[in-house]
Design a protein around this motif. Sequence first.
Motif, PDB file in Angstrom:
ATOM      1  N   GLU A 165      10.437  -0.965  16.458  1.00  0.00           N
ATOM      2  CA  GLU A 165       9.097  -0.641  16.990  1.00  0.00           C
ATOM      3  C   GLU A 165       8.380   0.315  16.024  1.00  0.00           C
ATOM      4  OE1 GLU A 165       7.948   2.407  18.801  1.00  0.00           O
ATOM      5  OE2 GLU A 165       6.052   1.374  19.158  1.00  0.00           O
ATOM      6  N   PRO A 166       7.114   0.047  15.688  1.00  0.00           N
ATOM      7  CA  PRO A 166       6.409   0.826  14.649  1.00  0.00           C
ATOM      8  C   PRO A 166       6.429   2.339  14.846  1.00  0.00           C
ATOM      9  CG  PRO A 166       5.148  -1.133  15.183  1.00  0.00           C
ATOM     10  CD  PRO A 166       6.292  -1.087  16.157  1.00  0.00           C
ATOM     11  N   LYS A 167       6.265   2.817  16.086  1.00  0.00           N
ATOM     12  CA  LYS A 167       6.258   4.263  16.336  1.00  0.00           C
ATOM     13  C   LYS A 167       7.616   4.875  15.969  1.00  0.00           C
ATOM     14  CE  LYS A 167       5.405   7.682  19.973  1.00  0.00           C
ATOM     15  NZ  LYS A 167       5.094   7.877  21.425  1.00  0.00           N
ATOM     16  N   THR A 168       8.683   4.222  16.366  1.00  0.00           N
ATOM     17  CA  THR A 168      10.037   4.679  16.045  1.00  0.00           C
ATOM     18  C   THR A 168      10.262   4.656  14.539  1.00  0.00           C
ATOM     19  OG1 THR A 168      10.870   3.845  18.149  1.00  0.00           O
ATOM     20  CG2 THR A 168      12.501   4.220  16.408  1.00  0.00           C
ATOM     21  N   LEU A 169       9.773   3.611  13.917  1.00  0.00           N
ATOM     22  CA  LEU A 169       9.934   3.441  12.477  1.00  0.00           C
ATOM     23  C   LEU A 169       9.234   4.562  11.709  1.00  0.00           C
ATOM     24  CD1 LEU A 169      10.950   1.621  10.159  1.00  0.00           C
ATOM     25  CD2 LEU A 169       8.765   0.395  10.322  1.00  0.00           C
ATOM     26  N   ARG A 170       8.007   4.838  12.067  1.00  0.00           N
ATOM     27  CA  ARG A 170       7.241   5.892  11.373  1.00  0.00           C
ATOM     28  C   ARG A 170       7.911   7.250  11.521  1.00  0.00           C
ATOM     29  NH1 ARG A 170       2.939   5.144   8.656  1.00  0.00           N
ATOM     30  NH2 ARG A 170       1.530   3.370   8.932  1.00  0.00           N
ATOM     31  N   ALA A 171       8.382   7.553  12.713  1.00  0.00           N
ATOM     32  CA  ALA A 171       9.036   8.847  12.964  1.00  0.00           C
ATOM     33  C   ALA A 171      10.320   8.967  12.146  1.00  0.00           C
ATOM     34  CB  ALA A 171       9.333   8.995  14.455  1.00  0.00           C
ATOM     35  N   THR A 172      11.068   7.893  12.058  1.00  0.00           N
ATOM     36  CA  THR A 172      12.321   7.897  11.291  1.00  0.00           C
ATOM     37  C   THR A 172      12.046   8.048   9.805  1.00  0.00           C
ATOM     38  OG1 THR A 172      13.337   6.483  12.968  1.00  0.00           O
ATOM     39  CG2 THR A 172      14.443   6.610  10.825  1.00  0.00           C
ATOM     40  N   MET A 173      11.049   7.343   9.314  1.00  0.00           N
ATOM     41  CA  MET A 173      10.677   7.448   7.906  1.00  0.00           C
ATOM     42  C   MET A 173      10.210   8.866   7.573  1.00  0.00           C
ATOM     43  SD  MET A 173       8.732   3.764   7.533  1.00  0.00           S
ATOM     44  CE  MET A 173       7.815   4.266   6.073  1.00  0.00           C
ATOM     45  N   ALA A 174       9.444   9.464   8.470  1.00  0.00           N
ATOM     46  CA  ALA A 174       8.952  10.830   8.246  1.00  0.00           C
ATOM     47  C   ALA A 174      10.118  11.816   8.168  1.00  0.00           C
ATOM     48  CB  ALA A 174       7.981  11.221   9.368  1.00  0.00           C
ATOM     49  N   GLU A 175      11.113  11.626   9.029  1.00  0.00           N
ATOM     50  CA  GLU A 175      12.281  12.501   9.021  1.00  0.00           C
ATOM     51  C   GLU A 175      13.091  12.307   7.739  1.00  0.00           C
ATOM     52  OE1 GLU A 175      15.007  15.362  10.073  1.00  0.00           O
ATOM     53  OE2 GLU A 175      12.983  14.975  10.820  1.00  0.00           O
ATOM     54  N   PHE A 176      13.249  11.078   7.307  1.00  0.00           N
ATOM     55  CA  PHE A 176      13.957  10.808   6.053  1.00  0.00           C
ATOM     56  C   PHE A 176      13.212  11.429   4.870  1.00  0.00           C
ATOM     57  CE2 PHE A 176      16.329   6.653   7.387  1.00  0.00           C
ATOM     58  CZ  PHE A 176      17.120   7.406   8.245  1.00  0.00           C
ATOM     59  N   ASP A 177      11.896  11.316   4.881  1.00  0.00           N
ATOM     60  CA  ASP A 177      11.091  11.914   3.807  1.00  0.00           C
ATOM     61  C   ASP A 177      11.277  13.429   3.787  1.00  0.00           C
ATOM     62  OD1 ASP A 177      10.103   9.445   3.048  1.00  0.00           O
ATOM     63  OD2 ASP A 177       8.246   9.628   4.198  1.00  0.00           O
ATOM     64  N   ARG A 178      11.310  14.024   4.981  1.00  0.00           N
ATOM     65  CA  ARG A 178      11.484  15.484   5.077  1.00  0.00           C
ATOM     66  C   ARG A 178      12.833  15.893   4.493  1.00  0.00           C
ATOM     67  NH1 ARG A 178      13.815  19.294   7.942  1.00  0.00           N
ATOM     68  NH2 ARG A 178      14.936  17.827   9.293  1.00  0.00           N
ATOM     69  N   GLN A 179      13.863  15.096   4.746  1.00  0.00           N
ATOM     70  CA  GLN A 179      15.200  15.424   4.249  1.00  0.00           C
ATOM     71  C   GLN A 179      15.454  14.899   2.827  1.00  0.00           C
ATOM     72  OE1 GLN A 179      18.574  14.769   6.913  1.00  0.00           O
ATOM     73  NE2 GLN A 179      17.175  14.483   8.631  1.00  0.00           N
ATOM     74  N   LYS A 180      14.392  14.297   2.247  1.00  0.00           N
ATOM     75  CA  LYS A 180      14.510  13.714   0.892  1.00  0.00           C
ATOM     76  C   LYS A 180      15.598  12.640   0.823  1.00  0.00           C
ATOM     77  CE  LYS A 180      12.477  17.521  -1.741  1.00  0.00           C
ATOM     78  NZ  LYS A 180      11.827  18.131  -0.566  1.00  0.00           N
ATOM     79  N   ILE A 181      15.694  11.872   1.900  1.00  0.00           N
ATOM     80  CA  ILE A 181      16.599  10.719   1.940  1.00  0.00           C
ATOM     81  C   ILE A 181      15.821   9.498   1.451  1.00  0.00           C
ATOM     82  CG2 ILE A 181      17.885   9.156   3.467  1.00  0.00           C
ATOM     83  CD1 ILE A 181      18.374  11.586   5.300  1.00  0.00           C
TER      84      ILE A 181
END
Length: 261
Positions: free
Chosen positions: A92-108
Amino acid sequence: MTQFKIAFFDIDGTLADNELSHELGILPRIPASARAALRQLKKNGIEPVIASGRNHLMLREFATELGVESLVASNGTQVLYKGKELAIHPIEPKTLRATMAEFDRQKIRYIIETPERFLATSMEVATKDAAARYIEYVNDIQKLPQNVVQLIVRMENRHHLQLENNSLIAEKVAPVVMDVHLAHVSKATGVYEILKKLNISPEEALAFGDEENDLAMFDVVGYSVAMGNACEALKSKAKFVTRKVGDNGIWHACEMLGLVK
């Protein structure tokens, strides 16, 4: 013994020998004996199906040469029967965006996978990953592509991936790679969808695997075979442990089960 009608095969570490260089590609890493086993199985009325964490675009390149027409692709998030899509399970797009944002924050660093495209915001990932020829580099993703089925994460110096959303799961598919997809979807659900389509009972199905993402698949078939090079968890669950891939493990298992000769 049960008359099997269908057999599901993982690729890396199962059909393809991971002890050989990945630069060779997949087909050159599949022993001649494994190819012969697939041909004999089909001739004997047992349909071979590939069940992999890999995208169907990558699988189709060699599946035809192996005589395989149906695929459980991308860890069951896309299922194809005789080349036609049977099921797809996007995030689901909302879940996807939130997960991507968290990965970006952790530099994953990660790759965004749809059935038809791979996108990466890291130039290094886009150009140096093993699947680089499939990956498009994008500086910024303003609009998410449709039907994102997985995020492919290279673990590098990490041993664990913490996900904030429990609707997703991070599944180990290679020593340094994890696939993030819907938690209720797996190779097992893909196997079930094909069995249901063909009206085949689990007892009439067998599966071959080597890694943790094959554990669920072993739960939904009547007979499970772990490769000699498989992880210990899978060997413990399997009904039979065969030889290593490079030691003609697929042929040996099929021969021991009386499926080829």
